[in-house]
Motif scaffolding. Structure first.
Motif, short mmCIF file in Angstrom:
data_model
loop_
_atom_site.label_atom_id
_atom_site.label_comp_id
_atom_site.label_asym_id
_atom_site.label_seq_id
_atom_site.Cartn_x
_atom_site.Cartn_y
_atom_site.Cartn_z
N LEU A 73 -6.50 6.94 43.04
CA LEU A 73 -7.76 7.59 43.06
C LEU A 73 -9.17 7.21 43.39
CD1 LEU A 73 -8.23 10.76 43.77
CD2 LEU A 73 -9.27 11.30 42.11
N GLY A 74 -9.48 6.47 42.74
CA GLY A 74 -11.01 5.45 43.01
C GLY A 74 -10.94 4.51 43.90
N VAL A 75 -9.36 4.10 44.11
CA VAL A 75 -9.38 2.85 45.24
C VAL A 75 -9.06 3.84 46.25
CG1 VAL A 75 -7.73 1.59 45.94
CG2 VAL A 75 -8.52 1.36 43.26
N PHE A 76 -8.33 4.65 46.14
CA PHE A 76 -7.89 5.76 47.75
C PHE A 76 -9.33 5.49 47.83
CE2 PHE A 76 -3.72 7.33 46.32
CZ PHE A 76 -3.17 5.54 46.91
N THR A 77 -10.62 6.73 47.34
CA THR A 77 -11.82 7.63 47.94
C THR A 77 -13.19 6.26 48.15
OG1 THR A 77 -11.78 8.85 46.50
CG2 THR A 77 -13.64 8.59 46.22
N MET A 78 -12.50 5.21 48.04
CA MET A 78 -13.20 3.99 48.08
C MET A 78 -12.78 3.14 49.90
SD MET A 78 -13.96 1.10 45.02
CE MET A 78 -12.76 0.96 44.86
N VAL A 79 -11.63 3.37 49.61
CA VAL A 79 -11.56 2.92 50.85
C VAL A 79 -11.84 3.68 52.38
CG1 VAL A 79 -9.57 2.39 52.72
CG2 VAL A 79 -10.01 1.63 50.38
N ALA A 148 -17.29 2.63 43.79
CA ALA A 148 -16.56 1.41 43.26
C ALA A 148 -17.31 0.42 42.10
CB ALA A 148 -17.20 0.10 44.38
N VAL A 149 -18.66 0.61 41.55
CA VAL A 149 -18.68 0.48 40.86
C VAL A 149 -18.50 1.21 38.81
CG1 VAL A 149 -20.96 -0.06 38.97
CG2 VAL A 149 -21.17 -0.37 41.38
N ILE A 150 -18.17 2.84 39.79
CA ILE A 150 -17.92 3.64 38.32
C ILE A 150 -15.93 2.87 38.65
CG2 ILE A 150 -16.83 5.89 37.94
CD1 ILE A 150 -19.57 6.73 39.32
N ASN A 151 -16.17 3.05 39.19
CA ASN A 151 -14.25 2.76 39.25
C ASN A 151 -13.91 0.94 39.01
OD1 ASN A 151 -11.93 4.26 39.84
ND2 ASN A 151 -11.62 2.79 40.87
N GLY A 152 -14.57 0.11 38.89
CA GLY A 152 -14.84 -0.94 38.76
C GLY A 152 -14.96 -0.82 37.06
N VAL A 153 -15.97 -0.65 36.59
CA VAL A 153 -15.97 0.18 34.84
C VAL A 153 -14.66 0.44 34.39
CG1 VAL A 153 -17.71 0.70 33.68
CG2 VAL A 153 -18.88 -0.24 34.56
N GLY A 158 -10.15 0.33 31.36
CA GLY A 158 -8.84 0.38 30.62
C GLY A 158 -8.47 -0.47 30.64
N LEU A 159 -8.33 -2.22 30.95
CA LEU A 159 -7.39 -3.58 30.27
C LEU A 159 -8.05 -3.52 28.94
CD1 LEU A 159 -7.97 -5.00 34.29
CD2 LEU A 159 -5.46 -3.94 33.08
N ALA A 160 -9.43 -3.75 28.73
CA ALA A 160 -9.74 -3.74 27.99
C ALA A 160 -9.01 -3.15 26.91
CB ALA A 160 -11.30 -3.49 27.57
N LEU A 161 -9.12 -2.20 26.70
CA LEU A 161 -8.32 -1.52 26.04
C LEU A 161 -6.50 -1.16 26.13
CD1 LEU A 161 -9.79 2.57 26.48
CD2 LEU A 161 -10.05 0.79 24.63
N LEU A 162 -6.44 -2.02 26.45
CA LEU A 162 -4.51 -2.66 27.02
C LEU A 162 -4.83 -4.09 26.19
CD1 LEU A 162 -1.71 -2.40 27.60
CD2 LEU A 162 -2.76 -3.85 30.17
N GLY A 179 -11.57 -7.35 30.25
CA GLY A 179 -12.50 -6.36 30.47
C GLY A 179 -13.19 -6.79 32.08
N LEU A 180 -14.79 -7.68 31.53
CA LEU A 180 -15.93 -8.45 31.82
C LEU A 180 -15.24 -8.72 33.55
CD1 LEU A 180 -18.48 -9.25 29.37
CD2 LEU A 180 -18.45 -7.28 30.91
N VAL A 181 -13.86 -9.40 33.60
CA VAL A 181 -13.30 -10.64 34.69
C VAL A 181 -12.95 -8.80 34.87
CG1 VAL A 181 -11.73 -12.44 34.81
CG2 VAL A 181 -13.50 -12.51 33.56
N ALA A 182 -11.63 -8.56 35.25
CA ALA A 182 -11.68 -7.34 35.98
C ALA A 182 -11.96 -6.65 36.52
CB ALA A 182 -10.74 -6.58 34.92
N MET A 183 -12.98 -5.96 35.90
CA MET A 183 -14.52 -5.39 36.66
C MET A 183 -14.69 -6.68 37.33
SD MET A 183 -18.01 -3.89 34.98
CE MET A 183 -18.87 -5.21 34.39
N THR A 184 -15.55 -7.05 37.32
CA THR A 184 -16.06 -8.19 38.07
C THR A 184 -15.39 -8.67 39.26
OG1 THR A 184 -17.51 -9.07 36.14
CG2 THR A 184 -17.80 -10.43 38.47
N ALA A 185 -14.27 -9.20 39.18
CA ALA A 185 -13.08 -9.41 40.12
C ALA A 185 -13.08 -8.12 41.34
CB ALA A 185 -12.56 -10.22 39.60
#
Length: 203
Positions: A73-79, A148-153, A158-162, A179-185
Motif C-alpha cells: 500500500l505504501g508503494v502504491f501511495t508513493m507512486v 517513502a521514509v516511513i515505508n522504507g523503515v 520487516g526484513l530484519a524481523l524475518l 534491515g539497514l541495507v533494505a531501507m537504504t536501497a
C-alpha cells in the motif's frame, strides 16, 4: 503597434487560470487523502501487532500478513503521490505562464504579478510559489518523500524481523544489517525515481 487583447481571449485566459488553480488544489487534496489512508493503515497494523505480541506464536504469522500488505500500500501511495506532485507542478507552471502574460498587459502590471521564483523558467516560478528552490534537494520535502521514509523503515524492520526469527535464528547483528541495507536501497530507488519524474517536468 501593440493591440489590446480581445475580450474573448481574456475571458479564456481567466477561465484557464481558474481551472489550473482548481486542478492544483485537487492534487493537494488527493495527496492528503492518500497519505492519511496509508498512515491510518500503518498505525492500525502496528497497534494490532502490539496485541498479537502478547499471544505466543501469533506475532510472526500476523506480521507476515500485515507488514507486506502495508508496504505494498505504501508503494502504491508513493507512486501516486509522485504523480500528483508532478501534476501539481504542471498546473503551477501553467499559472506562472498566464501570470507572465498578465505582466505584459500594462507597464504597472509587473508590480502586481511579480515572479515567485528566483529563476527565469516557469518551473522555477512554480517552485517559488511553494517556497521551494529547484535542485536535487527539492524532492526531499514532498509528501511522497515523507511516505517513502516511513515505508522504507517499515520494509527494513520487516526484513530484519524475518532475518532474526527465521533466517539466522536470533542473530541480531545480521538482522540489523539486512534491515539497514533494505531501507537504504529502497529509499535510494525511490528518490531516483522521483527525481527522474520531476526532471521530465522541467524539460
Amino acid at each position: 503597434m501593440e493591440t489590446e487583447p480581445s475580450a474573448a481571449l481574456m475571458s479564456a485566459i481567466v477561465t484557464e487560470h481558474f481551472v489550473l488553480q482548481s486542478g492544483a488544489g485537487t492534487t493537494v487534496s488527493e495527496a492528503l487523502g492518500r497519505s492519511s489512508l496509508y498512515l491510518s493503515a500503518l498505525s492500525s497494523s502496528l497497534i494490532a501487532l502490539g496485541f498479537a505480541a502478547q499471544t505466543p506464536g501469533l506475532l510472526l504469522p500476523f506480521a507476515a500478513a500485515a507488514l507486506p500488505t502495508v508496504f505494498v500500500l505504501g508503494v502504491f501511495t508513493m507512486v501516486r503521490l509522485v504523480g500528483t506532485g508532478v501534476q501539481n507542478m504542471l498546473y503551477l507552471s501553467g499559472i506562472s505562464r498566464i501570470r507572465g502574460y498578465y505582466r505584459t498587459l500594462d507597464p504597472e502590471a509587473a508590480r502586481y504579478f511579480a515572479r515567485w521564483g528566483a529563476g527565469d523558467g516557469e518551473t522555477d516560478d512554480a517552485l517559488g510559489s511553494l517556497a521551494v528552490r529547484g535542485g536535487p534537494m527539492a524532492g526531499l520535502f514532498t509528501a511522497a518523500s515523507m511516505i517513502a521514509v516511513i515505508n522504507g523503515v517499515l520494509a527494513g524492520v520487516g526484513l530484519a524481523l524475518l532475518t532474526y526469527y527465521v533466517v539466522t535464528d536470533h542473530h541480531l547483528p545480521a538482522a540489523l544489517a539486512v534491515g539497514l541495507v533494505a531501507m537504504t536501497a529502497g529509499l535510494a530507488m525511490f528518490f531516483r525515481y522521483q527525481h527522474r519524474c520531476y526532471l521530465r517536468v522541467q524539460r
